[in-house]
Design an enzyme around this catalytic site. Structure first.
Site, PDB file in Angstrom:
ATOM      1  N   CYS A   1      12.008 -23.128 -10.992  1.00  0.00           N
ATOM      2  CA  CYS A   1      11.606 -22.768 -12.237  1.00  0.00           C
ATOM      3  C   CYS A   1      10.685 -21.526 -12.081  1.00  0.00           C
ATOM      4  O   CYS A   1      10.300 -20.871 -13.097  1.00  0.00           O
ATOM      5  CB  CYS A   1      10.849 -23.702 -13.007  1.00  0.00           C
ATOM      6  SG  CYS A   1      11.888 -25.295 -13.003  1.00  0.00           S
TER       7      CYS A   1
ATOM      8  N   HIS B   1       3.313 -21.340 -18.372  1.00  0.00           N
ATOM      9  CA  HIS B   1       4.410 -22.131 -17.870  1.00  0.00           C
ATOM     10  C   HIS B   1       4.814 -23.475 -18.829  1.00  0.00           C
ATOM     11  O   HIS B   1       5.917 -23.696 -19.368  1.00  0.00           O
ATOM     12  CB  HIS B   1       4.487 -22.529 -16.573  1.00  0.00           C
ATOM     13  CG  HIS B   1       5.548 -23.244 -15.843  1.00  0.00           C
ATOM     14  ND1 HIS B   1       6.828 -22.781 -15.723  1.00  0.00           N
ATOM     15  CD2 HIS B   1       5.916 -24.504 -15.252  1.00  0.00           C
ATOM     16  CE1 HIS B   1       7.673 -23.560 -15.105  1.00  0.00           C
ATOM     17  NE2 HIS B   1       7.223 -24.623 -14.909  1.00  0.00           N
TER      18      HIS B   1
ATOM     19  N   GLU C   1      -2.216 -26.096 -14.764  1.00  0.00           N
ATOM     20  CA  GLU C   1      -2.051 -24.761 -15.166  1.00  0.00           C
ATOM     21  C   GLU C   1      -3.161 -24.028 -15.825  1.00  0.00           C
ATOM     22  O   GLU C   1      -3.832 -23.103 -15.594  1.00  0.00           O
ATOM     23  CB  GLU C   1      -0.827 -24.284 -15.927  1.00  0.00           C
ATOM     24  CG  GLU C   1      -0.845 -22.996 -16.470  1.00  0.00           C
ATOM     25  CD  GLU C   1       0.546 -22.668 -17.192  1.00  0.00           C
ATOM     26  OE1 GLU C   1       0.791 -21.384 -17.267  1.00  0.00           O
ATOM     27  OE2 GLU C   1       1.158 -23.501 -17.642  1.00  0.00           O
TER      28      GLU C   1
ATOM     29  N   LYS D   1       8.071 -22.812 -24.376  1.00  0.00           N
ATOM     30  CA  LYS D   1       8.863 -23.775 -24.173  1.00  0.00           C
ATOM     31  C   LYS D   1       8.801 -24.787 -25.300  1.00  0.00           C
ATOM     32  O   LYS D   1      10.066 -25.701 -25.210  1.00  0.00           O
ATOM     33  CB  LYS D   1       8.690 -24.346 -22.685  1.00  0.00           C
ATOM     34  CG  LYS D   1       9.058 -23.370 -21.475  1.00  0.00           C
ATOM     35  CD  LYS D   1       8.755 -24.241 -20.191  1.00  0.00           C
ATOM     36  CE  LYS D   1       8.993 -23.420 -19.160  1.00  0.00           C
ATOM     37  NZ  LYS D   1       8.145 -22.269 -18.738  1.00  0.00           N
TER      38      LYS D   1
ATOM     39  N   HIS E   1      13.080 -26.045 -21.606  1.00  0.00           N
ATOM     40  CA  HIS E   1      12.872 -25.546 -20.367  1.00  0.00           C
ATOM     41  C   HIS E   1      14.084 -24.915 -19.497  1.00  0.00           C
ATOM     42  O   HIS E   1      14.968 -25.724 -19.348  1.00  0.00           O
ATOM     43  CB  HIS E   1      12.283 -26.546 -19.377  1.00  0.00           C
ATOM     44  CG  HIS E   1      11.642 -26.179 -17.945  1.00  0.00           C
ATOM     45  ND1 HIS E   1      11.787 -24.725 -17.381  1.00  0.00           N
ATOM     46  CD2 HIS E   1      11.104 -26.689 -17.018  1.00  0.00           C
ATOM     47  CE1 HIS E   1      11.333 -24.624 -16.342  1.00  0.00           C
ATOM     48  NE2 HIS E   1      10.581 -25.737 -16.239  1.00  0.00           N
TER      49      HIS E   1
ATOM     50  N   PHE F   1       9.367 -26.381  -8.450  1.00  0.00           N
ATOM     51  CA  PHE F   1       9.567 -27.460  -7.712  1.00  0.00           C
ATOM     52  C   PHE F   1       9.260 -27.024  -6.039  1.00  0.00           C
ATOM     53  O   PHE F   1       9.944 -25.806  -6.034  1.00  0.00           O
ATOM     54  CB  PHE F   1      10.774 -28.422  -7.799  1.00  0.00           C
ATOM     55  CG  PHE F   1      10.698 -29.300  -8.759  1.00  0.00           C
ATOM     56  CD1 PHE F   1       9.696 -29.561  -9.719  1.00  0.00           C
ATOM     57  CD2 PHE F   1      11.710 -30.365  -8.976  1.00  0.00           C
ATOM     58  CE1 PHE F   1       9.560 -30.473 -10.809  1.00  0.00           C
ATOM     59  CE2 PHE F   1      11.726 -30.989 -10.141  1.00  0.00           C
ATOM     60  CZ  PHE F   1      10.642 -31.154 -10.685  1.00  0.00           C
TER      61      PHE F   1
END
Length: 419
Positions: free
Chosen positions: A170, A310, A321, A342, A347, A407
């Site tokens: 991502c 994010h 975050e 998002k 996402h 990831f």
């Protein structure tokens, strides 16, 4: 002297709009692109998650039938977004008689994806099992390979300096900005189209992410399912789409009289080396990416007034975050307003950073921070000033940052400055 990198063109196709003006209007008025999945495979496979955020404008309405047939859905979205950005920058169509504004040998592409041509791969396997090897399409490999999107954009626009494919989950779309900035700063390219795309709303990916308990199961309330920072958040919503941005050296853009939206001031790229899916709870790797963006952009924490976070809406992902922002920026975070877009788009995986960068550039250009929707009870562990209704940004020069984390512990940050 470091070459300045500026943004001259924007393109996007997303769950909340099929063009940049549509996306911006939706993002500043709080429109959700999440809805029930309208495919029979939801019932066929008895999926526990039945919501997603597909693009609002199908690629078949934009591309010709021949073009669409030769591209994976993610490649289709890549080309659509890149063409819009190219035209928005004021360049002629590649096949036009006067399409000589940029030397192809000085023009590059950096286009990311997290998964690549998953629809092509899985459809080909289904064909192999049901109809035999001879019925598998000859273009299967070019369509499924992760670099297929960058290759399609590069061939469509005639970019010959380089064609780069960040594949960092991502963080892929935002890593493309890091690569594009360096291509221009190094002198290798004058113009780079950067971006990212994903089209992975497929029963396999839905089932797999669901098995990880990563997806929201708010099936009865799709538009309220993606809720970053809310105490009732229960996972992200799978989205699809693409974002594209034209980057140019400042001197090249000035020579052709291009309109400039913002400066790509700096970027950062780090790795957690912590866990394959979970972020470092202290946000140390993400903080180092933010600090690298400050170093490469020659700005300080007090210059940053806006963050496009994010913020995926997962119970374990949002707080780290916030910790990273506090670790990198200290108390200056208190003067920054944070948007979690998002909440509207879902996402978009490898395309999310590119779409969010488009929104960050527009926030800088219009001095307006987009919405965060569905935030009803903010998690007390997330001490941030979250924008729930579009908010004016200050006069004068400032910086806005866009964060992406993937990831594998991939961290990428792009920072944009007013011009």
């Amino acid at each position: 002297m470091t070459r300045k990198v500026v943004v001259t063109g924007l393109g996007a196709t997303t769950p909340i709009g099929g063009t940049v003006p549509e996306v911006w209007r939706a993002a500043t008025t709080g429109v959700s692109g999440v809805r029930a999945i309208e495919h029979d495979w939801v019932d066929t496979y008895d999926l526990g998650v039945r919501i997603a955020a597909p693009v609002s404008t199908p690629a078949s309405e934009v591309l010709s039938r021949v073009e669409a047939k030769r591209l994976d859905p993610s490649g289709q979205l890549s080309v659509i977004a890149a063409r819009e950005a190219w035209a928005d920058a004021g360049f002629s169509a590649p096949n036009a008689e006067d399409a000589d504004e940029v030397d192809p040998d000085r023009f590059a592409v950096a286009f990311g994806t997290g998964i690549g041509g998953v629809w092509t791969l899985l459809d080909a396997y289904d064909t192999l099992k049901s109809r035999g090897a001879r019925r598998v399409m000859p273009l299967t490999v070019p369509m499924l390979m992760p670099n297929g999107n960058a290759a399609a954009v590069g061939m469509d626009l005639r970019a010959r300096a380089a064609s780069i494919t960040p594949v960092s989950a991502c963080a892929s779309g935002t890593e493309a900005f890091y690569q594009g900035m360096n291509l221009i700063r190094s002198g290798k390219a004058d113009v780079v189209v950067v971006g990212g795309a994903e089209s992975a709303i497929h029963p396999v990916t839905i089932a797999a992410f669901s098995s990880m308990q990563a997806l929201s199961r708010r099936n009865d309330e799709p538009e309220r399912a993606s809720r970053p920072y809310d105490t009732a958040r229960d996972g992200f919503v799978m989205g699809e789409g693409a974002g594209a941005v034209v980057l140019e050296s400042e001197e090249f853009a000035a020579a052709r009289g291009a309109r400039v939206y913002a400066e790509l001031a700096g970027a950062g790229l780090t790795s957690d080396a912590f866990h394959i899916t979970a972020p470092d709870e202290e946000g140390r790797g993400a903080a180092r990416a933010l600090q690298e963006a400050m170093t490469t952009g020659e700005f300080s924490a007090t210059d940053v007034r806006h963050v496009n976070a994010h913020a995926t809406s997962t119970p374990k992902g949002d707080a780290p975050e916030a910790n990273a922002l506090r670790r990198a920026f200290g108390d200056a975070v208190d003067a920054m307003c944070v948007s979690a877009t998002k909440s509207m788009t879902g996402h978009i995986l490898g395309g999310s950073g590119a779409v969010e960068a488009v929104l960050t550039v527009l926030a800088v250009h219009h001095r307006l921070a987009p919405c965060t929707i569905n935030l009803e009870n903010q998690d007390p562990e997330i001490d941030l000033d979250v924008v729930t209704e579009a908010r004016e940004l200050p006069a004068g020069d400032f910086v806005a940052v866009s964060n992406s984390f993937g990831f594998g512990g991939h961290n990428a940050v792009a920072a944009f400055r007013t011009v």
